[in-house]
Scaffold this active site. Structure first.
Site, PDB file in Angstrom:
ATOM      1  CD  GLU A 353      -3.209   0.676   2.096  1.00 50.69           C
ATOM      2  OE1 GLU A 353      -4.199  -0.021   1.777  1.00 50.69           O
ATOM      3  OE2 GLU A 353      -3.069   1.174   3.227  1.00 50.69           O
ATOM      4  CG  HIS A 384       6.333 -29.539   4.843  1.00 51.27           C
ATOM      5  ND1 HIS A 384       6.871 -30.785   4.614  1.00 51.27           N
ATOM      6  CD2 HIS A 384       6.991 -29.040   5.929  1.00 51.27           C
ATOM      7  CE1 HIS A 384       7.795 -31.041   5.530  1.00 51.27           C
ATOM      8  NE2 HIS A 384       7.891 -29.996   6.335  1.00 51.27           N
ATOM      9  CE  LYS A 513     -11.838   2.351   0.823  1.00 48.91           C
ATOM     10  NZ  LYS A 513     -11.395   3.419   1.754  1.00 48.91           N
TER      11      LYS A 513
END
EC number: 5.3.1.9
Length: 549
Positions: A353, A384, A513
């Site tokens: 950000e 793993h 948004k």
């Protein structure tokens, strides 16, 4: 001195040529021929060790990177930040999260106002409230002690508290902490479903008290409390971290339960502020202050240490080297500490950000790559899952290992030794690799037929020469965590100064948004999707059909 664009451009060109000329650089050979490599390419601050000797650098690299920091005026911009100058130029704001953990008696001025007394006043109010909740002096509406807290926030109002609360779980002696961030109703339903409203405190963390995800979840939590205990009980079961006192009051929260912070504190830098209230309630004010003290110790080091001895500067320079010069587009954060499981996600927001920008502070297109993709998981789990690609994949991805010399569980020290061995082994394996001849020899030692050796050996070759750096501290305690997080904050700052971008705005989150607000009535069927692109129209139609099915 000011940023010297001409010198900066010339130094970047030198670094690119240097990388092209030294690309065949073999780290195995470098370690064999240079016994002082570790000493030269590592730094310490008290018990914190930063080792970048397994990165593909040499003395020429280091010299050029220091020139780069000087040309970018890292020291001057650092001084400007600590002085409270408005270095966030797109929002015309100071950037002073460092003031939140400043325990000195010096003045820290923002537009001529000393902010330290304000910081202390909020911190003291937080401590009094936290002590009241923890001791039972502040009770729920029915007179029961608060046993659980639910923090409702998103982004910086969630990731920091989640990360720190998990990391410091050995220090929990207060109410249990839970966190809700996602607008997905499953998140809050699953959280509240196991709790008792009579013994739960809900903290709503939203500076403006308008964040859609947070306020939607807050209304759900409010109804949960009111339905169970009555409307009059709401005030006793909520607190807020906000500056919108009118909206908070309308929600039903008294002013003495509201804790504010300032516009010079960015969300992803806010865990040190009142946003850290759930952390303080969980671990107590004393340990929270140690968390702040650890961060302040790194602030002092970053501010005062010369470039060549500065951990944050070199973490930033190595990060820049990997991203902009070597061309590595990804950065893996691998803490060998299960309690740091949320640190990669926290650093992901902090870095991406901040430095995920494509224009300079002057609004011009950047001339090269900026922030990398940041991701990770704890070791040994990652071994793993995705380490196969890190060792033998076609992309080179630098790793950043974080490990503590000592664990908290003394009776399980043998397991901590296994953890340490795995961390060091991965670091060594990435650097050393395994040649085809070594793979053949290993297989021959198992008495396999020659044909089988030749068939299998290529699959057991590791190219090696894959860079990693390692951070080691004594033990994951509040001080160490604060210091570590502040180190990464300042690293992001250093990289941003060299990239020439503003690390403290985040306009990239806005467009989605805005469109979500437009699309809500379309998704709910109140408005038509006419005028939108064909893909969105098709998706809306499909969702409408399936929701009715």
């Amino acid at each position: 001195m000011a940023r010297d664009a001409t010198k900066l451009e010339a130094t970047v060109a030198k670094l690119k040529k240097h990388w092209a000329d030294s690309a065949p650089h073999d780290m195995r050979a470098a370690f064999k021929s240079d016994p002082g490599r570790f000493e030269r390419y590592s730094l310490s601050l008290d018990d914190l060790l930063f080792d970048w000797s397994k990165c593909r650098v040499n003395d020429e690299t280091i010299g050029l990177l220091k020139e780069l920091a000087i040309a970018a005026d890292v020291e001057g911009r650092r001084a400007a930040m600590f002085a409270g100058e408005h270095i966030n130029n797109t929002e015309d704001r100071a950037v002073l999260h460092v003031a939140l953990r400043d325990t000195s008696s010096k003045e820290v001025l923002v537009d001529g106002h000393n902010v330290l007394p304000d910081v202390k006043e909020v911190l003291d109010r937080m401590a009094a409230f936290a002590d009241g909740i923890r001791s039972g002096a502040i009770k729920g509406a029915t007179g029961k002690k608060i046993t659980d807290i639910v923090n409702i926030g998103i982004g910086g109002s969630d990731l920091g508290p989640v990360m720190a609360t998990l990391a410091l779980s050995p220090y929990h002696d207060g109410p249990r902490a839970h966190f809700v961030s996602n607008i997905d109703g499953a998140h809050i339903a699953d959280t509240l479903g196991i709790l008792d409203p009579a013994t739960t405190l809900v903290i709503i963390a939203s500076k403006t008290f308008t964040t859609i995800e947070t306020m939607t979840n807050a209304q759900t939590a409010r109804k949960w409390v009111a339905d169970a205990l009555g409307e009059a009980a709401v005030g006793a079961h909520f607190a807020a971290v906000s500056t919108a006192l009118d909206r908070v009051a309308a929600f039903g929260i008294a002013e003495d339960r509201v804790f504010g912070f300032w516009d010079w504190v960015g969300g992803r830098y806010s865990v040190w502020s009142a946003i850290g209230l759930p952390v303080m309630i969980a671990i107590g004010p004393e340990d929270f202050r140690k968390f702040l003290a650890g961060a302040h110790s790194m602030d002092v080091h970053f501010r005062d240490a010369p470039l060549e001895k500065n951990l944050a500067v070199w973490l930033g320079l190595i990060g820049y080297w990997h991203r902009a010069i070597c061309g590595y587009g990804s950065r893996a954060i691998i803490p060998y500490d299960q309690r740091l499981a949320r640190l990669p996600a926290y650093l992901q927001q902090l870095d991406m950000e901040s430095n995920g920008k494509s224009v300079t502070v002057d609004g011009k297109p950047v001339s090269g790559p900026t922030g990398p993709v940041v991701w990770g998981e704890p070791g040994t789990n990652g071994q793993h899952a995705f380490f196969q690609l890190l060792h033998q994949g076609t992309d080179t991805i630098p790793l950043e290992f974080i490990v503590a010399a000592k664990g908290h569980e003394k009776h399980l020290d043998h397991q901590h030794e296994m953890l340490l061995a795995n961390c060091l082994a991965q670091s060594e394996a990435l650097m050393k690799g395994r040649t085809l001849d070594e793979a053949r020899a290993q297989l021959k030692a198992k008495n396999l037929p020659e044909s089988e050796v030749e068939r299998i050996a290529p699959h057991r070759v590791f190219s090696g020469n894959r860079p990693s750096l390692t951070l080691v501290h004594d033990k994951l305690d509040p001080f160490a965590l604060g210091r570590l997080v502040a180190l990464y904050e300042h690293r992001v700052f250093v990289e941003a100064q060299i990239f020439g971008i503003n690390a403290f705005d985040q306009w990239g989150v806005e467009l989605g948004k805005e469109l979500a607000t437009e699309l809500l009535p379309v998704v709910s069927g109140e408005e038509s999707s006419d005028g939108r692109d064909a893909s969105t129209q098709g998706l809306v139609a499909h969702l409408h059909a399936r929701r009715k099915a």
